[in-house]
Design a protein around this motif. Sequence first.
Motif, PDB file in Angstrom:
ATOM      1  N   VAL A   1       1.402   3.185  13.727  1.00 29.60           N
ATOM      2  CA  VAL A   1       0.876   3.761  12.480  1.00 29.60           C
ATOM      3  C   VAL A   1       1.626   4.567  11.432  1.00 29.60           C
ATOM      4  CG1 VAL A   1      -1.079   4.792  11.207  1.00 29.60           C
ATOM      5  CG2 VAL A   1      -1.494   3.257  12.885  1.00 29.60           C
ATOM      6  N   GLN A   2       2.079   4.345  10.460  1.00 25.43           N
ATOM      7  CA  GLN A   2       2.925   5.210   9.365  1.00 25.43           C
ATOM      8  C   GLN A   2       2.356   5.375   8.315  1.00 25.43           C
ATOM      9  OE1 GLN A   2       7.094   3.781   9.753  1.00 25.43           O
ATOM     10  NE2 GLN A   2       7.476   5.853  10.706  1.00 25.43           N
ATOM     11  N   LEU A   3       2.373   6.696   7.677  1.00 24.27           N
ATOM     12  CA  LEU A   3       1.951   6.995   6.315  1.00 24.27           C
ATOM     13  C   LEU A   3       3.432   7.780   5.761  1.00 24.27           C
ATOM     14  CD1 LEU A   3      -1.727   8.103   6.225  1.00 24.27           C
ATOM     15  CD2 LEU A   3      -0.757   5.882   5.475  1.00 24.27           C
TER      16      LEU A   3
ATOM     17  N   ALA B   1     -10.025   3.793   3.296  1.00 22.21           N
ATOM     18  CA  ALA B   1     -10.256   4.699   2.219  1.00 22.21           C
ATOM     19  C   ALA B   1      -8.932   5.609   2.275  1.00 22.21           C
ATOM     20  CB  ALA B   1     -11.556   5.749   2.205  1.00 22.21           C
ATOM     21  N   MET B   2      -8.403   5.828   0.996  1.00 21.98           N
ATOM     22  CA  MET B   2      -7.050   6.587   0.945  1.00 21.98           C
ATOM     23  C   MET B   2      -7.212   7.579   0.194  1.00 21.98           C
ATOM     24  SD  MET B   2      -5.165   4.628   2.865  1.00 21.98           S
ATOM     25  CE  MET B   2      -3.764   5.722   2.696  1.00 21.98           C
ATOM     26  N   SER B   3      -6.823   8.896   0.672  1.00 23.81           N
ATOM     27  CA  SER B   3      -6.869   9.923  -0.010  1.00 23.81           C
ATOM     28  C   SER B   3      -5.445  10.942  -0.027  1.00 23.81           C
ATOM     29  CB  SER B   3      -7.966  10.960   0.692  1.00 23.81           C
ATOM     30  OG  SER B   3      -9.068  10.326   0.962  1.00 23.81           O
TER      31      SER B   3
ATOM     32  N   CYS C   1      -0.757  12.549   2.431  1.00 18.71           N
ATOM     33  CA  CYS C   1      -1.481  11.299   2.299  1.00 18.71           C
ATOM     34  C   CYS C   1      -2.404  10.968   3.324  1.00 18.71           C
ATOM     35  CB  CYS C   1      -0.598   9.934   2.450  1.00 18.71           C
ATOM     36  SG  CYS C   1      -1.298   8.363   2.282  1.00 18.71           S
ATOM     37  N   ASN C   2      -3.644  10.491   3.355  1.00 18.81           N
ATOM     38  CA  ASN C   2      -4.708  10.288   4.481  1.00 18.81           C
ATOM     39  C   ASN C   2      -5.250   8.994   4.339  1.00 18.81           C
ATOM     40  OD1 ASN C   2      -7.945  10.526   4.805  1.00 18.81           O
ATOM     41  ND2 ASN C   2      -6.767  11.892   6.266  1.00 18.81           N
ATOM     42  N   ALA C   3      -5.814   8.453   5.387  1.00 20.96           N
ATOM     43  CA  ALA C   3      -6.276   7.242   5.611  1.00 20.96           C
ATOM     44  C   ALA C   3      -7.470   7.142   6.603  1.00 20.96           C
ATOM     45  CB  ALA C   3      -5.182   6.023   6.191  1.00 20.96           C
ATOM     46  N   PHE C   4      -8.684   6.964   6.089  1.00 17.90           N
ATOM     47  CA  PHE C   4      -9.907   6.660   6.818  1.00 17.90           C
ATOM     48  C   PHE C   4     -10.370   5.365   6.970  1.00 17.90           C
ATOM     49  CE2 PHE C   4     -13.522   8.535   8.766  1.00 17.90           C
ATOM     50  CZ  PHE C   4     -14.503   8.003   8.337  1.00 17.90           C
ATOM     51  N   GLY C   5     -10.615   5.097   8.150  1.00 19.39           N
ATOM     52  CA  GLY C   5     -11.509   3.845   8.378  1.00 19.39           C
ATOM     53  C   GLY C   5     -12.406   3.794   9.439  1.00 19.39           C
ATOM     54  N   ILE C   6     -13.359   2.711   9.380  1.00 20.11           N
ATOM     55  CA  ILE C   6     -14.255   2.618  10.466  1.00 20.11           C
ATOM     56  C   ILE C   6     -14.192   1.258  11.100  1.00 20.11           C
ATOM     57  CG2 ILE C   6     -16.629   2.587  11.265  1.00 20.11           C
ATOM     58  CD1 ILE C   6     -17.088   4.600   8.815  1.00 20.11           C
ATOM     59  N   ARG C   7     -14.064   1.253  12.424  1.00 21.19           N
ATOM     60  CA  ARG C   7     -13.981  -0.166  13.087  1.00 21.19           C
ATOM     61  C   ARG C   7     -14.629   0.067  14.511  1.00 21.19           C
ATOM     62  NH1 ARG C   7      -8.747  -0.288  13.246  1.00 21.19           N
ATOM     63  NH2 ARG C   7      -8.414  -0.315  15.530  1.00 21.19           N
TER      64      ARG C   7
ATOM     65  N   ASN D   1     -14.274   6.063  14.147  1.00 21.06           N
ATOM     66  CA  ASN D   1     -13.572   6.381  13.056  1.00 21.06           C
ATOM     67  C   ASN D   1     -12.133   6.427  13.549  1.00 21.06           C
ATOM     68  OD1 ASN D   1     -15.959   7.025  11.854  1.00 21.06           O
ATOM     69  ND2 ASN D   1     -15.911   9.109  12.224  1.00 21.06           N
ATOM     70  N   TYR D   2     -11.251   6.161  12.318  1.00 22.29           N
ATOM     71  CA  TYR D   2      -9.918   6.294  12.604  1.00 22.29           C
ATOM     72  C   TYR D   2      -9.281   6.923  11.292  1.00 22.29           C
ATOM     73  CZ  TYR D   2     -10.240   2.668  16.026  1.00 22.29           C
ATOM     74  OH  TYR D   2     -10.525   2.125  17.193  1.00 22.29           O
ATOM     75  N   VAL D   3      -8.561   7.964  11.781  1.00 22.12           N
ATOM     76  CA  VAL D   3      -7.967   8.968  10.644  1.00 22.12           C
ATOM     77  C   VAL D   3      -6.353   9.041  10.876  1.00 22.12           C
ATOM     78  CG1 VAL D   3      -7.995  11.242   9.571  1.00 22.12           C
ATOM     79  CG2 VAL D   3     -10.142  10.278  10.531  1.00 22.12           C
ATOM     80  N   TYR D   4      -5.489   8.842   9.759  1.00 17.41           N
ATOM     81  CA  TYR D   4      -4.341   8.914   9.776  1.00 17.41           C
ATOM     82  C   TYR D   4      -3.808   9.787   8.832  1.00 17.41           C
ATOM     83  CZ  TYR D   4      -5.106   4.438  12.396  1.00 17.41           C
ATOM     84  OH  TYR D   4      -5.500   3.423  13.436  1.00 17.41           O
ATOM     85  N   TRP D   5      -2.555  10.418   9.199  1.00 14.27           N
ATOM     86  CA  TRP D   5      -2.180  11.476   8.191  1.00 14.27           C
ATOM     87  C   TRP D   5      -0.512  11.262   8.098  1.00 14.27           C
ATOM     88  CZ3 TRP D   5      -4.719  14.907   5.444  1.00 14.27           C
ATOM     89  CH2 TRP D   5      -6.093  15.354   5.664  1.00 14.27           C
ATOM     90  N   GLY D   6      -0.028  11.444   6.817  1.00  9.65           N
ATOM     91  CA  GLY D   6       1.492  11.499   6.614  1.00  9.65           C
ATOM     92  C   GLY D   6       2.174  12.825   7.019  1.00  9.65           C
ATOM     93  N   GLN D   7       3.394  12.790   6.755  1.00 11.57           N
ATOM     94  CA  GLN D   7       4.153  14.116   7.167  1.00 11.57           C
ATOM     95  C   GLN D   7       4.152  15.235   5.917  1.00 11.57           C
ATOM     96  OE1 GLN D   7       5.683  11.308   6.205  1.00 11.57           O
ATOM     97  NE2 GLN D   7       7.052  12.072   4.618  1.00 11.57           N
ATOM     98  N   GLY D   8       3.851  14.597   4.727  1.00 11.95           N
ATOM     99  CA  GLY D   8       3.730  15.619   3.657  1.00 11.95           C
ATOM    100  C   GLY D   8       5.025  15.573   2.923  1.00 11.95           C
ATOM    101  N   THR D   9       4.638  15.737   1.639  1.00 10.76           N
ATOM    102  CA  THR D   9       5.778  15.895   0.572  1.00 10.76           C
ATOM    103  C   THR D   9       5.602  17.018  -0.240  1.00 10.76           C
ATOM    104  OG1 THR D   9       7.033  14.680  -1.186  1.00 10.76           O
ATOM    105  CG2 THR D   9       4.699  14.445  -1.199  1.00 10.76           C
ATOM    106  N   GLN D  10       6.550  18.072  -0.357  1.00 15.27           N
ATOM    107  CA  GLN D  10       6.302  19.313  -1.282  1.00 15.27           C
ATOM    108  C   GLN D  10       6.445  19.128  -2.575  1.00 15.27           C
ATOM    109  OE1 GLN D  10       6.406  22.683   0.164  1.00 15.27           O
ATOM    110  NE2 GLN D  10       5.657  23.061  -2.153  1.00 15.27           N
ATOM    111  N   VAL D  11       5.519  19.736  -3.387  1.00 13.88           N
ATOM    112  CA  VAL D  11       5.375  19.732  -4.871  1.00 13.88           C
ATOM    113  C   VAL D  11       5.449  21.224  -5.415  1.00 13.88           C
ATOM    114  CG1 VAL D  11       4.008  19.129  -6.901  1.00 13.88           C
ATOM    115  CG2 VAL D  11       4.225  17.469  -5.080  1.00 13.88           C
ATOM    116  N   THR D  12       6.515  21.330  -6.160  1.00 18.69           N
ATOM    117  CA  THR D  12       6.704  22.885  -6.606  1.00 18.69           C
ATOM    118  C   THR D  12       6.672  22.828  -7.938  1.00 18.69           C
ATOM    119  OG1 THR D  12       7.931  23.314  -4.654  1.00 18.69           O
ATOM    120  CG2 THR D  12       7.990  24.941  -6.588  1.00 18.69           C
TER     121      THR D  12
END
Length: 119
Positions: free
Chosen positions: A1-3, A32-34, A95-101, A105-116
Motif C-alpha cells: 500500500v502506498q499513498l 474514504a479519503m481525507s 493523505c489518509n485512507a480509511f476502509g472497512i472490509r 478497519n484499514y487505515v493508511y497514511w502518506g508521508q506528508g508534504t510541507q505547505v508553507t
Amino acid sequence: VQLVESGGGLVQPGGSLRLSCAASGFTFSSYAMSWYRQAPGKERELVARILSVGGSTNYAASVKGRFTISRDNAKNTVYLQMNSLKPEDTAVYYCNAFGIRGGNNYVYWGQGTQVTVSS
C-alpha cells in the motif's frame, strides 16, 4: 500500500496550491479519503474528507469555503485545492485512507508534504 502526496511548497498569503495523493495497493474507490495537517507543536487535525460512496465531503471550519477536496477513482488520486491561503495554514499535510472490509478497519497514511504560507 502506498499513498504519495505531492504539490506542497512555499506560497504567499492569498495564494493557491493543489495537493495530490496518488494511491496504490488497495481498492481506492472503496475507501474514504481525507487530508489531515499538523503544524509544529500542534496535534494532527482533519482538514477535509470525501466518502467513497456518493462523494459527500466535509471540512474543518477553518478551511470551509477556501479548500476543496475531490477524487478521481479512475486515477486512484485524491486532491486538495487550497485557495486564499493564510499563514496559519502552514503545516505538513497528510493523505489518509480509511476502509472497512470483513469487519476490520484499514487505515493508511502518506508521508506528508510541507505547505508553507509566508511572505
